[in-house]
Design an enzyme around this catalytic site. Structure first.
Site, PDB file in Angstrom:
ATOM      1  N   HIS A  93       0.832  -1.214   0.000  1.00  0.00           N
ATOM      2  CA  HIS A  93       0.000   0.000   0.000  1.00  0.00           C
ATOM      3  C   HIS A  93       0.869   1.268   0.000  1.00  0.00           C
ATOM      4  CE1 HIS A  93      -3.639  -2.346   0.575  1.00  0.00           C
ATOM      5  NE2 HIS A  93      -3.113  -2.925   1.630  1.00  0.00           N
ATOM      6  N   LEU A  94       1.861   1.290  -0.883  1.00  0.00           N
ATOM      7  CA  LEU A  94       2.830   2.393  -0.874  1.00  0.00           C
ATOM      8  C   LEU A  94       2.188   3.752  -1.139  1.00  0.00           C
ATOM      9  CD1 LEU A  94       5.862   0.755  -2.736  1.00  0.00           C
ATOM     10  CD2 LEU A  94       5.530   1.072  -0.275  1.00  0.00           C
TER      11      LEU A  94
END
Length: 369
Positions: A93-94
């Site tokens: 979930h950068l």
């Protein structure tokens, strides 16, 4: 290949990336599997079960010192020290977490293979989907719990009482999260509405699966109107790899009834409600404009046994493919290649690069392989 399975350190995160059966499968293909001591306890899997499956029990540092590390959640700052350029397979979930993680991955040349952007042959998200389903089921249950007056909620019970319907639930998004949240809400007997962008697709799905759910087109005017008397709003908007758009504005939240509840399941990707901010299982809610916000970033961790088994079933075929062939397998599997967010110091996922305003650092993976 040497494979490391980690114990998660995120707040009350009791999932583990591999069950003993999953470890047995990896070991049966000739791979050396090490599991951090106590990694599976929160999901009900004891250390002796992993030994019997063919794993060696080790420390965290030893589990990180492997060719392929398999986790559940994104790395926290205390784990950055272990990055040495290995393959890491987990939820990242950068686009929605602190940019320090992306910096650490790039600086160490780590290959970040993200569950949430991995696609199958049909273009679906096979590893994200089961966790989205758990979170969707949970969203309505948590919303109903926090509507209780002792939680400072509105005091509305979702469901029917002696044949009369109580509670209005608005689900924004008609993907896996939205479908499951709406199914739970309608099954309880609450008035349930779902917002989506593709009316035809949503209508067909609702006819097949969701009795008693009304669909409306997702736009600012419609959402704003329905939120004015909603008891529970579930945010279930997804843009693959990218930050979620703010489809619920602060002005809309201000118009909601006092004591109503928002569960923003999109919070992993930044949240689809303008007033949302990440929370934890230890401190799950806050109140903004009189509305309770539940924005826990690892919701399925509340039900680790179910979530771990579902996650392992979905991820194991891909973990095995990576272990058997290494990154060579990406040449023949474009869906798996889409899971690679960083590679040898390069940012290889365009939606992540755009979300972090780092488009100039983006390099297509195929140019690097």
């Amino acid at each position: 290949m040497k494979i490391g399975i980690l114990k998660e350190i995120k707040d009350r995160e009791n999932r583990v990336a591999m069950t003993p059966d999953g470890v047995k499968t990896l070991a049966g293909h000739g791979h050396a599997v090490v599991v951090e001591t106590g990694a599976g306890l929160g999901s009900g899997f004891a250390d002796p079960e992993y030994r019997q499956a063919g794993a060696q029990l080790v420390s965290a540092a030893e589990a990180w010192a492997t060719d392929l590390v398999i986790k559940v959640k994104e790395l926290l700052p205390g784990e950055y020290q272990y990055l040495t350029g290995q393959l890491v397979f987990t939820f990242f979930h950068l686009a929605g977490v602190e940019p320090g993680l992306t910096d650490a991955l790039l600086e160490t040349g780590t290959t970040a293979i993200a569950y949430e952007t991995l696609e199958d042959a049909q273009g679906k998200l096979p590893i994200l989907a089961p966790m989205s389903a758990v979170a969707g089921n949970m969203a309505t249950l948590m919303g109903g719990y926090y509507l209780a007056r002792f939680n400072q909620g509105r005091g509305v019970q979702l469901g029917t009482v002696m044949g009369r319907q109580y509670g209005k639930v608005v689900v924004i998004g008609n993907g896996v999260v939205g479908m499951h949240a709406a199914h739970v809400a309608s099954s309880m007997g609450a008035e349930t509405l779902m917002a989506g962008l593709r009316r035809k697709q949503a209508s067909a799905a609702l006819e097949m699966k969701l009795d008693g759910v009304a669909f409306f087109l997702s736009n600012e005017e419609n959402i704003g109107a329905h939120l004015q008397d909603a008891d529970l709003v579930v945010g279930a908007v997804l843009r693959r790899g990218a930050r979620a758009p703010h489809v619920v504005t602060e002005a809309m939240v201000q118009q909601m009834p006092e004591g109503s509840v928002i569960v923003d399941v999109s919070i992993d990707q930044g949240g689809c409600v303008e007033t949302s901010r990440p929370t934890s299982h230890s401190d799950p809610v806050f109140i903004e404009h009189g509305v309770l916000h539940y924005c826990v970033t690892n919701m399925p961790g509340a039900y680790p046994r179910t979530s771990t088994m579902a996650l392992c079933e979905a991820s194991l075929p891909y973990a095995l493919k990576l272990a058997n062939a290494g990154l060579v397998c990406l040449q023949d599997d474009p869906g798996l290649a889409k899971a690679v967010n960083t590679y040898q110091g390069h940012l290889t996922c365009l939606p992540v690069a755009e979300a972090l305003a780092r488009e100039r650092e983006y390099t297509p993976l195929q140019e690097l392989l």
